[in-house]
Design a protein around this motif. Structure first.
Motif, PDB file in Angstrom:
ATOM      1  N   ASN A   1       0.855  -1.287   0.047  1.00 47.24           N
ATOM      2  CA  ASN A   1       0.300   0.011  -0.047  1.00 47.24           C
ATOM      3  C   ASN A   1       0.787   1.219   0.023  1.00 47.24           C
ATOM      4  OD1 ASN A   1      -2.454  -1.304   0.002  1.00 47.24           O
ATOM      5  ND2 ASN A   1      -2.525  -1.332   2.142  1.00 47.24           N
ATOM      6  N   GLN A   2       2.052   1.275   0.860  1.00 47.36           N
ATOM      7  CA  GLN A   2       2.847   2.270   0.706  1.00 47.36           C
ATOM      8  C   GLN A   2       3.477   2.682  -0.440  1.00 47.36           C
ATOM      9  OE1 GLN A   2       2.391   0.018   3.431  1.00 47.36           O
ATOM     10  NE2 GLN A   2       2.131   1.472   5.150  1.00 47.36           N
ATOM     11  N   GLU A   3       3.971   1.708  -1.175  1.00 45.91           N
ATOM     12  CA  GLU A   3       4.570   1.611  -2.360  1.00 45.91           C
ATOM     13  C   GLU A   3       3.519   2.304  -3.272  1.00 45.91           C
ATOM     14  OE1 GLU A   3       6.050  -2.249  -3.000  1.00 45.91           O
ATOM     15  OE2 GLU A   3       7.776  -1.622  -2.304  1.00 45.91           O
ATOM     16  N   SER A   4       2.550   1.741  -3.421  1.00 45.98           N
ATOM     17  CA  SER A   4       1.348   2.326  -4.223  1.00 45.98           C
ATOM     18  C   SER A   4       1.061   3.973  -4.164  1.00 45.98           C
ATOM     19  CB  SER A   4      -0.017   1.552  -4.078  1.00 45.98           C
ATOM     20  OG  SER A   4      -1.180   2.038  -4.865  1.00 45.98           O
ATOM     21  N   ILE A   5       1.206   4.297  -2.962  1.00 45.07           N
ATOM     22  CA  ILE A   5       0.807   5.567  -2.362  1.00 45.07           C
ATOM     23  C   ILE A   5       1.996   6.552  -2.767  1.00 45.07           C
ATOM     24  CG2 ILE A   5       0.406   7.330  -0.678  1.00 45.07           C
ATOM     25  CD1 ILE A   5      -0.833   5.013   1.078  1.00 45.07           C
ATOM     26  N   ALA A   6       3.245   5.998  -2.514  1.00 47.63           N
ATOM     27  CA  ALA A   6       4.288   6.808  -2.992  1.00 47.63           C
ATOM     28  C   ALA A   6       4.273   6.902  -4.645  1.00 47.63           C
ATOM     29  CB  ALA A   6       5.638   6.013  -2.719  1.00 47.63           C
ATOM     30  N   GLU A   7       3.849   5.961  -5.209  1.00 41.96           N
ATOM     31  CA  GLU A   7       3.859   5.848  -6.865  1.00 41.96           C
ATOM     32  C   GLU A   7       2.981   7.303  -7.333  1.00 41.96           C
ATOM     33  OE1 GLU A   7       2.192   2.723  -9.613  1.00 41.96           O
ATOM     34  OE2 GLU A   7       4.556   2.403  -9.595  1.00 41.96           O
ATOM     35  N   THR A   8       1.968   7.086  -6.475  1.00 38.34           N
ATOM     36  CA  THR A   8       0.852   8.269  -6.791  1.00 38.34           C
ATOM     37  C   THR A   8       1.438   9.543  -6.876  1.00 38.34           C
ATOM     38  OG1 THR A   8      -0.889   6.874  -5.972  1.00 38.34           O
ATOM     39  CG2 THR A   8      -1.414   9.101  -6.329  1.00 38.34           C
ATOM     40  N   GLY A   9       2.360   9.964  -5.857  1.00 32.92           N
ATOM     41  CA  GLY A   9       3.070  11.128  -5.597  1.00 32.92           C
ATOM     42  C   GLY A   9       3.890  11.509  -6.519  1.00 32.92           C
ATOM     43  N   VAL A  10       3.656  11.372  -7.969  1.00 28.27           N
ATOM     44  CA  VAL A  10       4.358  11.866  -9.093  1.00 28.27           C
ATOM     45  C   VAL A  10       4.111  13.244  -9.402  1.00 28.27           C
ATOM     46  CG1 VAL A  10       4.526   9.844  -9.828  1.00 28.27           C
ATOM     47  CG2 VAL A  10       2.884  11.050 -10.792  1.00 28.27           C
ATOM     48  N   ASP A  11       4.895  14.122 -10.011  1.00 28.56           N
ATOM     49  CA  ASP A  11       4.709  15.372 -10.207  1.00 28.56           C
ATOM     50  C   ASP A  11       3.875  15.650 -11.456  1.00 28.56           C
ATOM     51  OD1 ASP A  11       6.010  15.585 -13.040  1.00 28.56           O
ATOM     52  OD2 ASP A  11       7.739  15.164 -11.979  1.00 28.56           O
ATOM     53  N   SER A  12       3.364  16.753 -11.614  1.00 29.96           N
ATOM     54  CA  SER A  12       2.144  16.992 -12.540  1.00 29.96           C
ATOM     55  C   SER A  12       2.530  17.185 -14.027  1.00 29.96           C
ATOM     56  CB  SER A  12       1.217  18.304 -12.159  1.00 29.96           C
ATOM     57  OG  SER A  12       2.204  19.521 -12.018  1.00 29.96           O
ATOM     58  N   GLY A  13       3.817  16.827 -14.180  1.00 30.87           N
ATOM     59  CA  GLY A  13       4.302  16.981 -15.677  1.00 30.87           C
ATOM     60  C   GLY A  13       5.100  18.248 -15.816  1.00 30.87           C
ATOM     61  N   GLU A  14       4.970  18.950 -14.680  1.00 32.78           N
ATOM     62  CA  GLU A  14       5.857  20.329 -14.892  1.00 32.78           C
ATOM     63  C   GLU A  14       6.981  20.136 -14.126  1.00 32.78           C
ATOM     64  OE1 GLU A  14       3.173  23.082 -13.636  1.00 32.78           O
ATOM     65  OE2 GLU A  14       1.670  23.241 -14.919  1.00 32.78           O
ATOM     66  N   GLY A  15       7.628  19.046 -13.887  1.00 30.97           N
ATOM     67  CA  GLY A  15       8.821  18.973 -13.214  1.00 30.97           C
ATOM     68  C   GLY A  15       9.118  19.073 -12.066  1.00 30.97           C
ATOM     69  N   HIS A  16       7.788  19.455 -11.062  1.00 25.83           N
ATOM     70  CA  HIS A  16       7.924  19.578  -9.965  1.00 25.83           C
ATOM     71  C   HIS A  16       6.856  19.028  -9.007  1.00 25.83           C
ATOM     72  CE1 HIS A  16       7.774  21.911  -5.911  1.00 25.83           C
ATOM     73  NE2 HIS A  16       6.548  22.165  -6.046  1.00 25.83           N
ATOM     74  N   ARG A  17       7.080  18.132  -8.025  1.00 26.03           N
ATOM     75  CA  ARG A  17       6.186  17.735  -7.177  1.00 26.03           C
ATOM     76  C   ARG A  17       5.942  18.399  -5.696  1.00 26.03           C
ATOM     77  NH1 ARG A  17       5.944  14.246  -2.525  1.00 26.03           N
ATOM     78  NH2 ARG A  17       8.094  14.493  -2.489  1.00 26.03           N
ATOM     79  N   PRO A  18       4.833  18.944  -5.390  1.00 26.18           N
ATOM     80  CA  PRO A  18       4.523  19.585  -4.104  1.00 26.18           C
ATOM     81  C   PRO A  18       5.083  18.698  -3.091  1.00 26.18           C
ATOM     82  CG  PRO A  18       2.794  19.787  -5.588  1.00 26.18           C
ATOM     83  CD  PRO A  18       3.551  18.732  -6.383  1.00 26.18           C
ATOM     84  N   THR A  19       5.631  19.373  -2.104  1.00 25.84           N
ATOM     85  CA  THR A  19       6.041  18.430  -0.816  1.00 25.84           C
ATOM     86  C   THR A  19       5.000  18.673   0.112  1.00 25.84           C
ATOM     87  OG1 THR A  19       7.030  20.732  -0.024  1.00 25.84           O
ATOM     88  CG2 THR A  19       8.662  19.148  -1.060  1.00 25.84           C
ATOM     89  N   LEU A  20       4.875  17.481   0.820  1.00 25.47           N
ATOM     90  CA  LEU A  20       3.750  17.458   1.680  1.00 25.47           C
ATOM     91  C   LEU A  20       4.071  16.937   3.213  1.00 25.47           C
ATOM     92  CD1 LEU A  20       0.603  16.931   2.408  1.00 25.47           C
ATOM     93  CD2 LEU A  20       1.161  14.421   1.687  1.00 25.47           C
ATOM     94  N   GLY A  21       3.600  17.573   4.243  1.00 27.82           N
ATOM     95  CA  GLY A  21       4.294  17.262   5.638  1.00 27.82           C
ATOM     96  C   GLY A  21       2.673  17.113   6.407  1.00 27.82           C
ATOM     97  N   VAL A  22       3.047  16.759   7.454  1.00 27.85           N
ATOM     98  CA  VAL A  22       1.917  16.388   8.379  1.00 27.85           C
ATOM     99  C   VAL A  22       2.177  16.885   9.578  1.00 27.85           C
ATOM    100  CG1 VAL A  22       0.684  14.404   9.662  1.00 27.85           C
ATOM    101  CG2 VAL A  22       1.288  14.050   7.384  1.00 27.85           C
TER     102      VAL A  22
END
Length: 287
Positions: free
Chosen positions: A3-24
Protein backbone atom coordinates in the motif's frame (compact mmCIF):
# COMPACT_ATOMS: atom_id res chain seq x y z
CA UNK A 1 3.20 -3.79 -4.49
CA UNK A 2 2.53 -2.70 -0.90
CA UNK A 3 0.00 0.00 0.00
CA UNK A 4 2.82 2.42 0.89
CA UNK A 5 4.55 1.81 -2.45
CA UNK A 6 1.25 2.36 -4.24
CA UNK A 7 0.77 5.66 -2.40
CA UNK A 8 4.31 6.83 -3.08
CA UNK A 9 3.87 6.03 -6.77
CA UNK A 10 0.80 8.29 -6.81
CA UNK A 11 2.88 11.22 -5.60
CA UNK A 12 4.45 11.96 -8.98
CA UNK A 13 4.75 15.46 -10.35
CA UNK A 14 2.08 16.97 -12.57
CA UNK A 15 4.22 16.99 -15.69
CA UNK A 16 5.83 20.34 -14.98
CA UNK A 17 8.89 18.87 -13.30
CA UNK A 18 7.80 19.67 -9.73
CA UNK A 19 6.15 17.51 -7.10
CA UNK A 20 4.71 19.62 -4.27
CA UNK A 21 6.10 18.63 -0.89
CA UNK A 22 3.73 17.32 1.77
CA UNK A 23 4.11 17.43 5.53
CA UNK A 24 1.92 16.21 8.37
CA UNK A 25 1.39 18.33 11.49
CA UNK A 26 0.06 16.85 14.73
CA UNK A 27 -0.06 17.77 18.41
CA UNK A 28 0.67 15.31 21.19
CA UNK A 29 0.49 14.61 24.89
CA UNK A 30 1.32 11.14 26.25
CA UNK A 31 0.69 9.35 22.97
CA UNK A 32 2.85 6.24 23.42
CA UNK A 33 -0.07 3.94 22.52
CA UNK A 34 -1.07 5.56 19.21
CA UNK A 35 2.15 7.21 18.06
CA UNK A 36 4.07 4.16 16.70
CA UNK A 37 1.42 3.27 14.12
CA UNK A 38 0.76 6.95 13.35
CA UNK A 39 4.39 7.47 12.32
CA UNK A 40 4.73 4.08 10.66
CA UNK A 41 1.87 4.57 8.20
CA UNK A 42 3.07 8.04 7.15
CA UNK A 43 6.85 7.68 6.89
CA UNK A 44 7.05 5.96 3.49
CA UNK A 45 5.22 8.66 1.53
CA UNK A 46 5.24 12.08 3.27
CA UNK A 47 8.19 14.50 3.28
CA UNK A 48 8.09 15.47 6.97
CA UNK A 49 6.14 14.86 10.16
CA UNK A 50 5.98 17.70 12.69
CA UNK A 51 4.79 16.82 16.18
CA UNK A 52 4.26 19.62 18.71
CA UNK A 53 4.28 18.11 22.19
CA UNK A 54 2.55 19.53 25.25
CA UNK A 55 5.09 18.12 27.71
CA UNK A 56 4.53 14.35 27.58
CA UNK A 57 5.75 12.27 30.52
CA UNK A 58 5.59 8.85 28.84
CA UNK A 59 7.62 7.40 25.92
CA UNK A 60 6.22 9.82 23.31
CA UNK A 61 9.54 11.62 22.74
CA UNK A 62 11.47 8.35 22.51
CA UNK A 63 9.06 6.91 19.94
CA UNK A 64 9.17 10.10 17.86
CA UNK A 65 12.99 10.05 17.86
CA UNK A 66 12.95 6.47 16.56
CA UNK A 67 11.04 7.72 13.50
CA UNK A 68 14.24 9.16 12.05
CA UNK A 69 15.09 12.41 10.33
CA UNK A 70 11.66 12.91 8.77
CA UNK A 71 10.13 13.38 12.22
CA UNK A 72 10.55 16.78 13.86
CA UNK A 73 9.55 16.58 17.53
CA UNK A 74 9.02 19.96 19.20
CA UNK A 75 8.59 20.14 22.98
CA UNK A 76 6.41 23.20 23.56
CA UNK A 77 4.10 22.96 26.60
CA UNK A 78 1.17 25.34 26.38
CA UNK A 79 1.33 28.56 28.32
CA UNK A 80 -1.57 29.50 30.58
CA UNK A 81 -3.44 31.40 27.83
CA UNK A 82 -2.68 28.95 25.00
CA UNK A 83 -5.03 26.38 23.47
CA UNK A 84 -4.75 23.58 20.91
CA UNK A 85 -4.95 26.09 18.05
CA UNK A 86 -1.72 27.69 19.29
CA UNK A 87 -0.03 24.28 19.27
CA UNK A 88 -1.12 23.56 15.71
CA UNK A 89 0.08 26.97 14.57
CA UNK A 90 3.48 26.23 16.10
CA UNK A 91 3.59 23.16 13.89
CA UNK A 92 2.80 25.22 10.80
CA UNK A 93 5.60 27.65 11.67
CA UNK A 94 8.10 24.79 12.06
CA UNK A 95 7.17 23.06 8.78
CA UNK A 96 8.95 23.41 5.44
CA UNK A 97 6.56 21.59 3.11
CA UNK A 98 4.38 23.44 0.62
CA UNK A 99 1.28 21.49 1.69
CA UNK A 100 0.36 20.38 5.19
CA UNK A 101 -2.05 17.69 6.32
CA UNK A 102 -3.25 18.40 9.86
CA UNK A 103 -3.98 15.23 11.80
CA UNK A 104 -4.58 13.86 15.27
CA UNK A 105 -2.27 11.13 16.54
CA UNK A 106 -5.27 8.75 16.66
CA UNK A 107 -6.12 9.25 12.97
CA UNK A 108 -5.19 6.86 10.15
CA UNK A 109 -5.30 7.45 6.40
CA UNK A 110 -6.80 4.63 4.34
CA UNK A 111 -4.77 3.93 1.21
CA UNK A 112 -7.37 5.50 -1.07
CA UNK A 113 -7.41 8.75 0.93
CA UNK A 114 -3.61 8.91 0.87
CA UNK A 115 -3.69 8.55 -2.91
CA UNK A 116 -6.32 11.31 -3.12
CA UNK A 117 -4.12 13.60 -1.03
CA UNK A 118 -1.08 13.00 -3.25
CA UNK A 119 -3.08 13.84 -6.35
CA UNK A 120 -4.96 16.77 -4.80
CA UNK A 121 -1.85 18.76 -3.86
CA UNK A 122 -0.81 18.77 -7.51
CA UNK A 123 -3.83 20.90 -8.45
CA UNK A 124 -2.61 24.49 -9.03
CA UNK A 125 -6.18 25.79 -8.80
CA UNK A 126 -6.72 24.71 -5.19
CA UNK A 127 -5.34 26.02 -1.89
CA UNK A 128 -7.07 23.60 0.43
CA UNK A 129 -9.24 20.51 0.66
CA UNK A 130 -11.95 19.30 2.98
CA UNK A 131 -12.35 15.67 3.90
CA UNK A 132 -14.69 13.72 6.14
CA UNK A 133 -13.99 11.38 9.01
CA UNK A 134 -15.21 7.93 9.86
CA UNK A 135 -15.33 8.43 13.62
CA UNK A 136 -15.08 5.56 16.06
CA UNK A 137 -16.75 5.61 19.48
CA UNK A 138 -16.18 2.77 21.96
CA UNK A 139 -14.05 1.28 19.14
CA UNK A 140 -17.04 1.09 16.78
CA UNK A 141 -17.59 3.07 13.56
CA UNK A 142 -20.39 5.62 14.01
CA UNK A 143 -22.86 6.34 11.20
CA UNK A 144 -25.07 8.84 13.06
CA UNK A 145 -25.39 11.03 16.13
CA UNK A 146 -23.51 13.96 14.47
CA UNK A 147 -20.32 11.89 14.30
CA UNK A 148 -20.81 11.85 10.52
CA UNK A 149 -20.96 15.65 10.16
CA UNK A 150 -17.25 16.52 10.47
CA UNK A 151 -15.96 17.94 7.16
CA UNK A 152 -13.09 20.38 7.65
CA UNK A 153 -10.21 21.89 5.69
CA UNK A 154 -7.28 19.98 7.19
CA UNK A 155 -5.23 19.75 3.99
CA UNK A 156 -3.94 23.13 2.80
CA UNK A 157 -1.03 25.13 1.50
CA UNK A 158 1.21 26.01 4.44
CA UNK A 159 1.37 29.72 3.55
CA UNK A 160 -2.40 30.20 3.53
CA UNK A 161 -3.64 28.38 6.59
CA UNK A 162 -3.85 28.77 10.36
CA UNK A 163 -6.02 27.72 13.31
CA UNK A 164 -8.06 29.72 15.80
CA UNK A 165 -10.22 28.76 18.78
CA UNK A 166 -9.84 26.89 22.05
CA UNK A 167 -10.08 23.10 22.20
CA UNK A 168 -12.17 22.56 19.07
CA UNK A 169 -10.09 24.51 16.59
CA UNK A 170 -11.43 26.63 13.71
CA UNK A 171 -9.75 26.12 10.33
CA UNK A 172 -8.88 29.43 8.66
CA UNK A 173 -7.84 29.39 4.98
CA UNK A 174 -6.84 32.61 3.25
CA UNK A 175 -8.49 31.71 -0.06
CA UNK A 176 -11.78 31.98 -1.90
CA UNK A 177 -14.28 29.14 -1.53
CA UNK A 178 -13.74 28.26 -5.19
CA UNK A 179 -10.16 27.30 -4.36
CA UNK A 180 -11.27 24.71 -1.80
CA UNK A 181 -11.73 21.13 -2.98
CA UNK A 182 -13.48 18.11 -1.48
CA UNK A 183 -11.88 14.70 -1.02
CA UNK A 184 -14.15 11.66 -1.08
CA UNK A 185 -12.51 9.00 1.10
CA UNK A 186 -13.00 9.32 4.85
CA UNK A 187 -10.18 9.60 7.38
CA UNK A 188 -10.34 6.95 10.12
CA UNK A 189 -10.51 8.64 13.54
CA UNK A 190 -10.10 6.16 16.38
CA UNK A 191 -10.93 8.65 19.15
CA UNK A 192 -10.94 7.54 22.79
CA UNK A 193 -9.31 4.47 24.28
CA UNK A 194 -12.25 4.05 26.68
CA UNK A 195 -15.39 5.79 27.89
CA UNK A 196 -13.42 7.00 30.92
CA UNK A 197 -11.12 8.74 28.45
CA UNK A 198 -14.15 10.35 26.76
CA UNK A 199 -15.38 11.65 30.13
CA UNK A 200 -11.97 13.13 30.90
CA UNK A 201 -11.89 14.96 27.55
CA UNK A 202 -15.46 16.14 27.99
CA UNK A 203 -14.56 17.83 31.26
CA UNK A 204 -11.62 19.48 29.52
CA UNK A 205 -13.89 20.82 26.77
CA UNK A 206 -16.41 22.11 29.32
CA UNK A 207 -14.68 25.48 29.59
CA UNK A 208 -15.07 26.09 25.87
CA UNK A 209 -18.78 25.21 25.92
CA UNK A 210 -19.44 27.53 28.87
CA UNK A 211 -17.56 30.38 27.19
CA UNK A 212 -19.67 29.84 24.08
CA UNK A 213 -22.90 30.09 26.11
CA UNK A 214 -21.70 33.28 27.78
CA UNK A 215 -20.69 34.86 24.46
CA UNK A 216 -24.25 34.27 23.18
CA UNK A 217 -25.74 35.92 26.27
CA UNK A 218 -27.37 32.73 27.57
CA UNK A 219 -28.91 32.62 31.02
CA UNK A 220 -29.17 29.44 33.09
CA UNK A 221 -32.27 28.59 35.07
CA UNK A 222 -34.90 25.89 35.65
CA UNK A 223 -36.05 25.87 32.02
CA UNK A 224 -32.63 25.81 30.35
CA UNK A 225 -31.28 23.18 32.76
CA UNK A 226 -34.10 20.86 31.69
CA UNK A 227 -34.72 21.91 28.09
CA UNK A 228 -31.17 22.25 26.71
CA UNK A 229 -30.02 18.69 27.61
CA UNK A 230 -33.33 17.21 26.42
CA UNK A 231 -33.07 19.08 23.13
CA UNK A 232 -29.50 17.85 22.66
CA UNK A 233 -30.52 14.23 23.20
CA UNK A 234 -33.43 14.43 20.75
CA UNK A 235 -31.20 16.11 18.18
CA UNK A 236 -28.36 13.58 18.42
CA UNK A 237 -30.40 10.41 18.84
CA UNK A 238 -33.35 11.06 16.52
CA UNK A 239 -32.67 13.91 14.08
CA UNK A 240 -28.97 13.03 13.64
CA UNK A 241 -29.82 9.30 13.45
CA UNK A 242 -27.86 8.20 16.51
CA UNK A 243 -30.26 5.27 16.87
CA UNK A 244 -28.59 3.70 13.82
CA UNK A 245 -25.56 2.90 15.98
CA UNK A 246 -27.35 0.77 18.57
CA UNK A 247 -26.22 0.94 22.20
CA UNK A 248 -23.10 3.05 21.40
CA UNK A 249 -25.39 5.56 19.67
CA UNK A 250 -27.60 5.72 22.77
CA UNK A 251 -24.60 6.15 25.08
CA UNK A 252 -23.20 8.88 22.84
CA UNK A 253 -26.49 10.82 22.75
CA UNK A 254 -26.94 10.64 26.52
CA UNK A 255 -23.32 11.68 27.02
CA UNK A 256 -23.82 14.73 24.78
CA UNK A 257 -26.96 15.67 26.69
CA UNK A 258 -25.24 15.40 30.07
CA UNK A 259 -22.32 17.47 28.76
CA UNK A 260 -24.79 20.25 27.90
CA UNK A 261 -26.34 19.90 31.37
CA UNK A 262 -22.92 20.30 33.03
CA UNK A 263 -22.22 23.41 30.96
CA UNK A 264 -25.51 25.05 31.98
CA UNK A 265 -24.93 24.00 35.61
CA UNK A 266 -21.53 25.71 35.59
CA UNK A 267 -23.08 28.76 33.92
CA UNK A 268 -25.85 28.90 36.56
CA UNK A 269 -23.28 28.73 39.33
CA UNK A 270 -21.24 31.56 37.79
CA UNK A 271 -24.35 33.73 37.31
CA UNK A 272 -25.64 33.06 40.83
CA UNK A 273 -22.38 32.78 42.68
CA UNK A 274 -22.25 33.09 46.46
CA UNK A 275 -18.81 34.04 47.69
CA UNK A 276 -17.30 31.69 50.26
CA UNK A 277 -16.21 34.68 52.34
CA UNK A 278 -19.91 35.64 52.60
CA UNK A 279 -20.68 32.24 54.13
CA UNK A 280 -17.78 32.57 56.54
CA UNK A 281 -19.11 35.98 57.60
CA UNK A 282 -22.53 34.47 58.23
CA UNK A 283 -21.01 31.71 60.35
CA UNK A 284 -19.05 34.30 62.35
CA UNK A 285 -22.21 36.31 63.05
CA UNK A 286 -23.99 33.18 64.27
CA UNK A 287 -21.31 32.42 66.87
Amino acid sequence: MTNQESIAETGVDSGEGHRPTLGVVAISYNEEQDLPRFIEHLLPWVDEIIIVDDGSTDRTAEIAAAGGEKVKFIVAPREKDEFYSHQRNKGIAAANSEWLLHMDIDERLPTELAKEVCLAIQDPNKDGFRYRRLNYFLHRPMRGGSWQDWNQIHLARRSKFHFEGMFHETCCLDAAEGRVGQLTTRMHHLNDCSFFDRLRKSNQYLEEVVEGLKSRGCRAGYFSLLWAPSKEFVKKYFFKLGFRDGVPGLISAIHSATAIFRAYAVLWEQQNQIDRAHLEAQFANDE
